[in-house]
Design a protein around this motif. Structure first.
Motif, mmCIF file in Angstrom:
data_model
loop_
_atom_site.group_PDB
_atom_site.id
_atom_site.type_symbol
_atom_site.label_atom_id
_atom_site.label_comp_id
_atom_site.label_asym_id
_atom_site.label_seq_id
_atom_site.Cartn_x
_atom_site.Cartn_y
_atom_site.Cartn_z
ATOM 1 N N THR A 28 -9.028 -49.585 -35.453
ATOM 2 C CA THR A 28 -8.864 -49.257 -36.890
ATOM 3 C C THR A 28 -8.960 -50.881 -37.981
ATOM 4 N N THR B 114 -9.072 -42.874 -36.059
ATOM 5 C CA THR B 114 -8.187 -41.930 -35.711
ATOM 6 C C THR B 114 -8.195 -40.848 -34.933
ATOM 7 N N SER C 223 -8.016 -42.943 -40.858
ATOM 8 C CA SER C 223 -7.790 -41.502 -40.678
ATOM 9 C C SER C 223 -9.456 -41.102 -39.738
#
Length: 193
Positions: free
Chosen positions: A35, A69, A66
């Motif tokens: 992240t 992810t 995102s």
């Protein structure tokens, strides 16, 4: 109706193990995304060269988080794998290399990559792609890796050639970029090349 052949790669080959970190042996490492990579990816996607060859833009670090992810989850879902390409000495982000569009039964995947502006011209994409191809073909057992790039993208063509991906043809008007439809070179490597 039964198949007459067995899958090249069985379901569950990847999801049962963590995504590996792959050293290139020459100063780079392919590592899973984190992240905290989001700010560096966001900066990389502000580069006009990225806009020229990629259909995606990054409007915010939150948007990039995102993406990360999604990239992390692709391995677990056995849909693909994405690595951050980093300097082995200081972990500075230099690019990305990926295997996308997996067809495990056929042992086929597509290679993709990009580099940050300051990493270009240093062989980063070629070194990362060579390591990825060795892992996928020789260690895991993929049968075929394909690599597509816009015909006008000479730098990507050089990467494909340097890493043993033979030019197989041109896919006419195959990918829509912001400036219109691009013809794409199709390169490939198969196990044993």
């Amino acid at each position: 109706m039964p198949f007459l052949t067995r899958p090249v790669l069985a379901a569950g080959t990847f999801s049962g193990a963590p995504q590996p970190t792959l050293p290139t042996g020459d100063g780079l490492v392919l590592r899973p995304w984190r992240t905290e990579d989001a700010p560096a990816v966001h900066v990389a996607f502000q580069d006009p060269v990225m806009h020229q060859w990629h259909a995606r833009a990054a409007d915010s670090e939150e948007e990039v988080r995102s993406w990360i992810t999604e990239w992390q989850g692709a391995w677990e879902r056995e849909r693909g794998v994405q690595w951050a390409v980093a300097d082995a000495a200081d972990d500075r982000l230099l690019g990305r290399v990926a295997l996308r569009e997996w067809v495990l039964g056929d042992g086929v995947a597509e290679v993709a990559y990009w580099t940050t502006a300051d990493a270009r011209g240093r062989g980063v994409a070629a070194r990362a792609t060579r390591t990825l191809a060795h892992w996928a073909l020789d260690e895991i057992g993929f049968q075929r890796l394909e690599l597509l790039h816009a015909v006008a993208n000479d730098a990507s063509c050089r990467v494909a050639q340097k890493t043993g991906f033979a030019l197989e043809g041109t896919k006419r008007k195959a990918v829509l970029h912001p400036d219109g439809w691009h013809d794409m070179h199709l390169h490939a490597r198969v196990r044993g090349d």
